[in-house]
Design an enzyme around this catalytic site. Structure first.
Site, PDB file in Angstrom:
ATOM      1  N   ASP A 138      34.126 -16.421 -95.307  1.00 46.13           N
ATOM      2  CA  ASP A 138      34.683 -15.330 -95.940  1.00 46.13           C
ATOM      3  C   ASP A 138      34.285 -15.066 -97.377  1.00 46.13           C
ATOM      4  O   ASP A 138      33.991 -16.155 -97.917  1.00 46.13           O
ATOM      5  CB  ASP A 138      36.238 -15.224 -96.060  1.00 46.13           C
TER       6      ASP A 138
ATOM      7  N   GLU B 116      29.645 -13.953 -94.452  1.00 39.30           N
ATOM      8  CA  GLU B 116      30.017 -12.674 -94.960  1.00 39.30           C
ATOM      9  C   GLU B 116      29.495 -12.507 -96.498  1.00 39.30           C
ATOM     10  O   GLU B 116      30.100 -12.816 -97.604  1.00 39.30           O
ATOM     11  CB  GLU B 116      31.427 -12.463 -94.999  1.00 39.30           C
TER      12      GLU B 116
END
Length: 591
Positions: free
Chosen positions: A237, A303
């Site tokens: 993330d 990401e």
């Protein structure tokens, strides 16, 4: 939504697809290249996939019970969004304990059972890892609040003295991605106003300081904890955000996740001081060494909202991560030239470092593409929908989404699917009083947020909560249209979106489209060109034709139609000619 789409126009069904074992593949699908180079990975958002205990929130036992669906669909792996211990201020992306399961989702034993069952079924398991920030409930942050400025405990986070005569002003003008200031002042243990801590997202998500060796070693240990439990990889993330520029220089612009323009290589801009700093690469080289100590081709996917694509390629160099999400493709306009440019630029940038491309159209942070493409074909990611917004035409959005999906799944490399897209689910205009995304409150209701793509998915039309769980409970309200789109309404139904996905994934594997290295654009013998809105490419043993223009396209005579996203048309003057209508994609053989 404003209208209820049918399951979709007719498409080639399993019964119509030729014996795929007889199709000559361009490469051996069982070759010993790493699995992740061409895998189709299905994102499971645990809160919204399957509720095993009836409390209205999805859980790990519910996911385990539904794993056969992923096998039937034909994916290679699943990616689990966070299920760790968390106060859930940001749906689990605020982690309080990286080594345990939140009781809402189950137990560590449930996680072990899920991984074991997935492996029994031939599925790999990728789990989310959130390294940019923790929850304010994490033991480290509680210790930091109880400790003095300059302490070891505070050194794990980005605490700074404030500006102004009495430190009453935040250290910088940085803004949160979720709206509002990115700094919050704390009360010191003696009760006096004290330092400020950085949180690029919600106030409950303090950013870690990755210059701390304790932080580095902690995450190496977290990686090993889950690798030892058998997971096959990690989705990272906010991978581009861990390192901040030295001195935290001033930045007073609105903060978005994107570190550069997504419009093209020539429009890149200097990244903000909190995104895409050089130091992140040293972190991931260290992570790669940890993964390389384990067998089984474990993988990392970033990401990383960065541009130009040459910057993205830095995350997937040989000693760093294996994949990075291709957001430039996700936000590209649904127009032939734009998509062709995005594909070419992606492949060129990643080929330069020997990394595979990835392709994605939906996830838990963006408006579902069945709705996004019903709003516009101009690309980008709109800010969700409210009940007062004009609603897109659902049938148009689904038609465009099916065409976009067949194009994406024909491209070489890895592909990511978001739960429910195989049902053609639209985004939901969640009522304002039901919204839970922190962006809604932090933006003072100016930003609708991401709840619309996170509504629990439907399995059975006539069951409580459409089969999401054993009761009517659902943490976000499900619209009536979800009943019509439930899995049991589409399974074995010719022309349904679900059956189109199944056929596409089966063909993709047997034609070895994911591992093909010979993608070449073609003009279909001059009958249709990219200038006419038509994107056609030869790849492996197939030809993919996406008609994104305004006129019917004549398909090559004698070509075998393997799969099509909508009904083909017929020429009234020549019954032998098959026409590919606008916003329709076909897979051909022998063209």
């Amino acid at each position: 939504m404003s209208s209820t789409p049918s399951p979709g126009p007719s498409t080639t069904t399993d019964a119509d697809v030729p014996d795929l074992l007889a199709v000559p593949a361009t490469s051996d699908p069982d070759a010993r290249s790493p699995w992740w180079r061409s895998a189709v990975i299905y994102q499971v958002y645990p809160r919204s996939f399957a509720d095993g205990d009836g409390d209205g929130i999805g859980d790990l036992p519910g996911i385990t019970a539904r794993l056969p669906h992923l096998v039937e669909l034909g994916v290679d792996a699943l990616w689990l969004s966070p299920f760790y211990t968390s106060p859930q201020h940001d749906a689990g992306y605020d982690v309080a304990d990286y080594r345990d399961v939140d009781p809402r989702f189950g137990t560590l034993a449930d996680a072990d059972a899920l991984v074991a069952r997935a492996h029994e079924l031939g599925l790999r398991v990728v789990v989310d890892l959130v390294p940019n920030h923790t929850s304010w409930d994490h033991a480290w942050f509680r210790a930091a609040l109880a400790s003095a400025p300059g302490s070891r405990e505070r050194g794990r986070y980005l605490f700074r003295d404030g500006r102004g005569e009495h430190g009453e002003l935040p250290p910088t003008s940085w803004r949160s991605v979720f709206g509002g200031p990115a700094w919050t002042r704390v009360t010191e243990p003696d009760g006096t106003p004290g330092q400020w801590y950085l949180h690029l997202f919600d106030v409950s998500q303090p950013d870690l300081d990755w210059s701390s060796s304790e932080v580095v070693e902690e995450f190496h240990d977290v990686l090993r904890f889950w690798l030892d439990r058998g997971v096959d990889g990690f989705r990272v993330d906010v991978a581009h955000g861990l390192v901040k520029a030295d001195g935290l220089p001033e930045w007073d612009a609105a903060l978005e996740m994107i570190s550069g323009s997504l419009a093209g290589e020539g429009e890149a801009r200097t990244p903000p001081p909190m995104w895409d700093q050089e130091g992140v690469h040293e972190i991931y080289r260290g992570w790669r060494k940890v993964l390389d100590d384990y067998d089984g081709d474990r993988m990392l996917v970033a990401e990383a909202w960065v541009q130009p694509l040459s910057r993205l390629a830095r995350y997937v160099r040989a000693d760093e991560m294996q994949q990075a999400f291709n957001f430039a493709y996700l936000v590209s306009p649904l127009r032939a030239q734009d998509l062709r440019d995005a594909v070419d630029a992606t492949r060129a940038a990643l080929d330069a470092v020997g990394a595979p491309a990835t392709w994605v159209l939906s996830n838990h942070d963006v408006v579902r593409h069945a709705t996004r493409l019903g709003l516009s074909t101009d690309g980008g990611n709109p800010d969700g929908l409210s009940t007062s917004d004009p609603q897109p035409d659902a049938a148009t959005g689904l038609r465009r989404a099916r065409a976009a999906t067949l194009l994406m799944l024909a491209l070489p490399g890895g592909a990511y699917l978001y739960q429910g897209e195989e049902l053609g689910l639209p985004d939901v205009a969640v009522p304002d009083d039901a919204r839970q995304d922190p962006t809604w409150e932090r933006s003072e209701h100016a930003v609708n947020g991401r709840d619309g793509c996170r509504v629990p998915i439907p399995w059975e039309k006539d069951a409580p909560s459409f089969g999401f769980g054993p009761t009517d409970a659902s943490w976000l309200p499900q619209p009536a249209v979800y009943g019509e789109l439930a899995l049991d309404q589409q399974r074995d139904v010719p022309g349904s979106t679900y059956e189109m996905y199944r056929a596409a994934l089966r063909l993709r594997r047997e034609l070895a489209l994911g591992t093909a290295d010979d993608l070449a654009w073609t003009d279909l013998d001059g009958a249709a060109r990219v200038e006419d809105g038509v994107l056609a490419a030869r790849t492996g043993a197939a030809v993919v034709v996406a008609n994104l223009g305004e006129q019917d396209v004549v398909l090559p005579t004698g070509a075998e139609v393997l799969l099509v996203s909508g009904d083909l048309g017929a020429d009234a003057t020549d019954p032998g000619r098959r026409l590919l209508p606008p916003m329709t994609t076909a897979w051909l053989r022998g063209a």
